[in-house]
Design an enzyme around this catalytic site. Sequence first.
Site, mmCIF file in Angstrom:
data_model
loop_
_atom_site.group_PDB
_atom_site.id
_atom_site.type_symbol
_atom_site.label_atom_id
_atom_site.label_comp_id
_atom_site.label_asym_id
_atom_site.label_seq_id
_atom_site.Cartn_x
_atom_site.Cartn_y
_atom_site.Cartn_z
ATOM 1 N N GLY B 209 13.124 19.730 -4.444
ATOM 2 C CA GLY B 209 14.142 20.562 -3.811
ATOM 3 C C GLY B 209 14.434 20.077 -2.399
ATOM 4 O O GLY B 209 14.351 18.879 -2.120
ATOM 5 N N GLY B 213 12.485 23.584 1.949
ATOM 6 C CA GLY B 213 11.624 24.190 0.938
ATOM 7 C C GLY B 213 10.288 23.464 0.830
ATOM 8 O O GLY B 213 9.229 24.090 0.799
ATOM 9 N N GLU B 233 9.088 16.737 -3.649
ATOM 10 C CA GLU B 233 10.096 15.685 -3.555
ATOM 11 C C GLU B 233 11.256 16.336 -2.833
ATOM 12 O O GLU B 233 11.803 17.332 -3.318
ATOM 13 C CB GLU B 233 10.434 15.223 -4.969
ATOM 14 C CG GLU B 233 11.257 13.966 -4.983
ATOM 15 C CD GLU B 233 12.569 14.202 -5.664
ATOM 16 O OE1 GLU B 233 13.538 14.504 -4.936
ATOM 17 O OE2 GLU B 233 12.616 14.118 -6.896
ATOM 18 N N CYS B 270 18.871 13.474 -6.631
ATOM 19 C CA CYS B 270 17.968 13.070 -5.545
ATOM 20 C C CYS B 270 18.223 11.623 -5.146
ATOM 21 O O CYS B 270 17.940 11.217 -4.027
ATOM 22 C CB CYS B 270 16.514 13.156 -5.973
ATOM 23 S SG CYS B 270 16.129 14.536 -7.025
ATOM 24 N N GLU B 361 20.627 13.985 5.255
ATOM 25 C CA GLU B 361 21.166 14.093 3.902
ATOM 26 C C GLU B 361 22.261 15.173 3.840
ATOM 27 O O GLU B 361 22.078 16.266 4.373
ATOM 28 C CB GLU B 361 20.029 14.464 2.929
ATOM 29 C CG GLU B 361 20.473 14.506 1.472
ATOM 30 C CD GLU B 361 19.328 14.863 0.502
ATOM 31 O OE1 GLU B 361 18.339 15.477 0.944
ATOM 32 O OE2 GLU B 361 19.443 14.532 -0.689
#
Lengths: 497, 497
Positions: B209, B213, B233, B270, B361
Site C-alpha cells: 500500500g 500506511g 511494500e 506498484c 510518487e
Amino acid sequence: MIEEPVGEDTGTVDQLMKNALSAFGAYKKISPVKRAGFLESIAAEIEKIKDRLVILAKEETHLPEARLYGEIARTSGQLRLFAALLKEGSWVEAVIDTSDPQRTPPKPDIRKMLVPVGPVIVFGASNFPFAFSTAGGDTASALAAGCSVVIKGHSAHAQTSSLVYAAIRAAIDLTGMPAYTVQHVLGSGATTGKELVQHPFSSAVGFTGSFTGGRALMGYSNQREIPIPVFAEMSSINPVVLFPDSLEKNGASLASALIASITLGVGQFCTNPGILLGIKGDALTAFTNVMAREIQKTIPQKMLHSGIHSSYTKGIAEMLGQKGLSVIGQSGESAGSLEGLPVVAKVSGNDFLKNDHFAEEVFGPFSLLVECQDKAQLIAVLRHLKGQLTTTLMATEKDIREFGDVIELQQGLAGRIILNNVPTGVEVCAAMVHGGPYPATSDARFTSVGTSAVKRWVRPVSFQNFSDSMLPEALKNDNPSGIMRIVNNIHTRAALH
Amino acid sequence: MIEEPVGEDTGTVDQLMKNALSAFGAYKKISPVKRAGFLESIAAEIEKIKDRLVILAKEETHLPEARLYGEIARTSGQLRLFAALLKEGSWVEAVIDTSDPQRTPPKPDIRKMLVPVGPVIVFGASNFPFAFSTAGGDTASALAAGCSVVIKGHSAHAQTSSLVYAAIRAAIDLTGMPAYTVQHVLGSGATTGKELVQHPFSSAVGFTGSFTGGRALMGYSNQREIPIPVFAEMSSINPVVLFPDSLEKNGASLASALIASITLGVGQFCTNPGILLGIKGDALTAFTNVMAREIQKTIPQKMLHSGIHSSYTKGIAEMLGQKGLSVIGQSGESAGSLEGLPVVAKVSGNDFLKNDHFAEEVFGPFSLLVECQDKAQLIAVLRHLKGQLTTTLMATEKDIREFGDVIELQQGLAGRIILNNVPTGVEVCAAMVHGGPYPATSDARFTSVGTSAVKRWVRPVSFQNFSDSMLPEALKNDNPSGIMRIVNNIHTRAALH
C-alpha cells in the site's frame, strides 16, 4: 611481519564512511575467489602474530592463554570457512527462470542472486576478543558477502583489537584489496557508535553484547531517515529442562556437566545455562546436592573488565535479594579483585511465576534452578520465558515419549534446540543457528555464527531480460563456476543451453 | 457451492488472535503435502465462483472484467505454485553437519531448517482485489510456510474480500484444516489494523500500500515490547533510463510502449514507470513528441476508489504547480467522475535536483521525464533517487558499452533491474524479486511476489544431537521426501548412511 599496531583510523566518521562507500564500490566487483584469498590472508596474518596477540589479550581480558589460543584458531578457521564458501560459490542463491516468448503474455527471462548491501558497521564484543571482534564472524561474513567494513573496536581490549587490525591491513596490502575495505575506530558506543550507525552511507550493523546496547543500536537505526538492518545478539538465559527420567538415571553427571558449563570462561558466554528447570522430587533434590558439592570446588576467576565485574556483582546481589530465592551453593573460595564468584540458587515455580526478575540474565557464573510443582507448572514456566539463543533438553527416550508437549514448546523458544549436550560451545558450521527470537537477538531470521551469517549482508536482485554478457557470472548461461542453481524450478549445476 | 459470503469474523482482536495462535499450533504440524492440498483447494474454490467474484470486484474497484479474470487466474496460479513448492520440499533449506566424536572437542551433530514463525497478519491491498488481497500472495505464502493467517480485508473491496474468504473457508472444511487457520476481518487500519499488529500473539505482518500506511505499521511494530517483522511494500517511481543510442534507434516505439505502461490499469501498479530519465538532444525531443501524441489518444478511466482518485487529483495538481515543470501532454478527453486523467510532464535535470518534490510518487497514470544536461547530470539525478522496486534500462549494445557506470548505479537502486522491457507486469516465479531498498519496501532482503515470498514467514532452527526419530522429516537420515539438502557442505538429495 607486522611490527607495530596500526591502531585506529583517524578522521571524522563522515570521512570514514566516505572511504567505506568508495571501497565498497571497488571491493564488490572483486571476484569471489580473490575475496577468498583475502580472507585466507587475514587468517594467515593473524596466525603469524598469535603469540603477541595472546599476550596482549591476556593482559586486557584476563582470559587464560589456552582459551585465547583456541579462540584465535576459531577465528582463523572461521575466515577460512567463509573463503571455502566463496570458492564453492552456491551461497549466492542463483535462481533462473527462462523466457517463454510463445506464452500470452510473453514470459520474460528473469534471474536473481544475492548482492552485497554496502558498508557494514561491526561492533567488537567484549567477551570474545577474537572470534566476535575485529576479525571475528561479523567482519569475516561481511567481507565474504562483498561489503566493506568499519569496525568499532571494544574499548576493553583496544590494544588487541588494534593489533588484529594491523593483521587485516597487512592482508589488504598483500592481496591488493581497496585500501579502505576495512577500517577500525575505537571510541564510545554512545557517540562514535551512534554516529556510525546513523551515517547515511551505513547499510547494516552487527553487534554482540548487552540487551541495553543492542536496543540502543536498534533505536539509532529506527531514527534514521532510511532504517537499516541491525543484527544484535543481546541476551539469553538458555533454559535447560531436566526431565525426570534423565534426572533419575544421570542426575550426578548432569550436575557436574552443568556446573562446568555454568562456570566455563567465568560464565561469560552468550549460551551460558542461566536457568535450569526441573520437577520437584527426590531425583531433583539429589541433583541439587551434587550441584552444591560441585560448585563448591570451583574457583573464582577474573572477569573480562571492571564493567562486567561490577554488573555481575550487582546482578547477583539483586537476584539473591528476591523473595523466595535460596542459594544452593557457591565457590568455596572468596572472590578477589575483579573475580566473579560462581553461585547457583533455586526458587520454586510458584515464586518464579510471580516475579519477572527471576527471568533476567545475570551475565557471569550464575544459574538459577526452578523447582516446578508438576508438568503443568513446568509448561507455565516455559511459557513465561522470552526468546532465547538456545534451549536444552536433558531427556531419556522415556522422557521424550512422555513430554512431547514440553519439547514442542521448547522448539518455539530458541534458535537452537539441544538434546543432552550443554549449550556452551557454539560449533562454527553451516547448520549452526546462533540466533533466536527477541530479545535473544533483534532478528530471529538470521545467525551470527556459521556460514549462513553471510546472509545478513546481502539482498536479492532480479535481472530481467539481460543479455548473457551483461549478467553477473553466477547467472550466466554457461555457469562458469559450476555453482548449484535453481533453473526453472530444478536444482542443477548444469549450464543452460 | 458457496451461497453467501461468510463475511467477517466477529469477536474481539484478542479472541481472533487466540484462535490464530491455537490454529497455528495445529496447522504447523500438518504435513507439507496436505498443506499443498489445502492451497490447491483454495484455488479451486475461488475458480468455482470466479464469475460472481468478477461481478462484485468490478462494482467495487472499477477494474475491467478482463483484468479481473486475469487477476483471478494469477491468484489461483500463485496458490498452485506454492503448493508445488511444498510438494517439492527443498525450500526449507535443510542443512546437516554430522558429528565427529574423534575431534577435540567432539563435534556434535547439528541440523537446521526453516520453521514457521506463528500467526501472520495480512493487509489486503486496494489495487489488487485478488492477487495482493484476501487469498493473494501474502496469504498463500504464509499458509505455505505453515503459519495461520488473520486477514484485514481492504474496505474498498469488502464484499469481494468476504466472498474470497468464503472460498477459503470452504477449502478449510473440505481439506479438514484447523477451523481458525485463516480468519478475516474488515474495519479500519488505524484501529483494527493497529490492534492486530500490536497483539502479543502476532508474529509478522504483510502489507502492500502507501508509504504512510507502511510507515504506520512499522511504527506499530517498533512500539511493541517484542518487535515483529513488517513486510511493507510501499512506494516506488520505477525510474526508466532512456539511453541515447536506444532513443535514436527506437524512440517512437519506446514512447508508445511507455505510454501504454504508464496508463495500464489507470497507472495503479506498484511498478508504474513514474519517472523517465534521458539526456537532452534531438532524439529525446522526438521521443517527447511521440509521447505527447500517444498520451493524447489515451482515455481517462475510473480509479479504484474515491480516496485514490482524490489523492491522484491532488498529487497531479501539486506536481504541476512545481517550478520548472511543463506538461508534455495529456489525454484528449477530460476526466469524468472518479476518473484519472493521464498526464506526462517534463522538468530539466537542474530543476529536478533543486526540488525533492519531483521524486515523490504520484500514484496513477502520470510520469515525469527528466531532461538531463549530460551524463554527469544523469548520474547526479540517479544518485538523488531513493530505493525502488524496479529500474529499467532502455539501451542498445552501444549504450551498454558506453554507460557502464550508470548501469552499475541502477543496480544499487532497486530489487529488479530490467533491460528493454517495461516495468509493469510482475512475473510470478522463483527468480522474481518484487522488493527493493527502503522506501520501496520496509525490508529489501525479501520479495512479496514469487516463491521466495515464503521466506518472510519462517526462521531457521538448529537441532543439536537429536536422535533420528525426534527430527523433523526434512532432517531425518533417510531424507524421505528426497529434498535437496546441504550435508557436510555438499548439496545432495541422498540419504545419510
